[in-house]
Design a protein around this motif. Structure first.
Motif, mmCIF file in Angstrom:
data_model
loop_
_atom_site.group_PDB
_atom_site.id
_atom_site.type_symbol
_atom_site.label_atom_id
_atom_site.label_comp_id
_atom_site.label_asym_id
_atom_site.label_seq_id
_atom_site.Cartn_x
_atom_site.Cartn_y
_atom_site.Cartn_z
ATOM 1 N N GLY A 62 0.838 -1.188 0.000
ATOM 2 C CA GLY A 62 0.000 0.000 0.000
ATOM 3 C C GLY A 62 0.870 1.232 0.000
ATOM 4 O O GLY A 62 1.870 1.296 0.728
ATOM 5 N N SER B 82 -2.629 0.431 -4.064
ATOM 6 C CA SER B 82 -2.480 -0.751 -3.213
ATOM 7 C C SER B 82 -2.755 -1.982 -4.064
ATOM 8 O O SER B 82 -3.332 -1.884 -5.148
ATOM 9 C CB SER B 82 -3.435 -0.706 -2.022
ATOM 10 O OG SER B 82 -4.779 -0.709 -2.451
ATOM 11 N N ALA C 25 -3.884 -5.885 1.308
ATOM 12 C CA ALA C 25 -3.600 -4.516 0.870
ATOM 13 C C ALA C 25 -3.985 -3.519 1.958
ATOM 14 O O ALA C 25 -3.263 -2.541 2.192
ATOM 15 C CB ALA C 25 -4.333 -4.207 -0.429
ATOM 16 N N LEU D 264 -1.586 -0.814 3.798
ATOM 17 C CA LEU D 264 -1.909 0.611 3.899
ATOM 18 C C LEU D 264 -1.898 1.061 5.360
ATOM 19 O O LEU D 264 -1.444 2.158 5.684
ATOM 20 C CB LEU D 264 -3.263 0.907 3.258
ATOM 21 C CG LEU D 264 -3.279 0.883 1.736
ATOM 22 C CD1 LEU D 264 -4.712 0.834 1.217
ATOM 23 C CD2 LEU D 264 -2.539 2.093 1.159
#
Length: 164
Positions: A16, A30, A139, A143
């Motif tokens: 991400g 991402s 993902a 992030l």
């Protein structure tokens, strides 16, 4: 500052990328590197190559990754550690600095509690980055690691400047 977060795994490695600004974070990209190889050294090579491509495409300035944690299954922990090592080497070889955070730190920074589950973290990541629709769990974890790093960097900068 563009930050790459990585959630390593021997079958799926999430990534991400956010931009960190004083006024907030901006979502850049991402995704997941889905490992197709069965032979474990080939899996590590796919992680390495995939992350080198992500760095070449998005040009992050720093990378953040979770620290190793104890796992109930020793074989799984070993494989996760090796996948993590391949990810770190891929990014470090491009000259980017690498930062590490404990899973509890990431959860605390994102959801406000160190024992938050993956769905709580995913929900908060989507809210913080104003992401609509579906977001793959690996993902969103990546992030979350990016956002955690941004928070720690902002805090360090404020302390450096003498601002509380």
């Amino acid at each position: 500052m563009r930050i790459l977060g990585i959630d390593p795994g021997s079958r799926i490695t999430g990534y991400g990328i956010i931009e960190n600004h004083p006024q907030g974070h901006r979502y850049i990209a991402s995704g997941c590197i889905r490992i197709s190889a069965d032979y474990f050294p080939d899996r590590l090579q796919q992680i390495f190559d995939g992350l080198r491509q992500v760095v070449a495409q998005y040009h992050p300035e720093e990378m953040a990754i979770e620290q190793v944690f104890m796992h109930k299954n020793a074989d799984s922990a070993l494989k996760l550690g090796q996948a993590r090592g391949a990810a770190i080497c891929a990014v470090q070889s491009t000259g980017l600095p690498v930062f590490e955070y404990a899973a509890r730190q990431v959860k605390q920074a994102i959801a406000g509690k160190g024992n938050a589950d993956k769905l709580q973290v995913q929900h908060m990541v989507k809210m913080l980055l104003n992401i609509q629709g579906e977001l793959q769990i690996d993902a969103s974890d990546a992030l979350g690691i990016s956002i955690c790093h941004a928070h720690y960097q902002q805090t360090a900068l404020r302390l450096q400047r003498g601002i509380k």
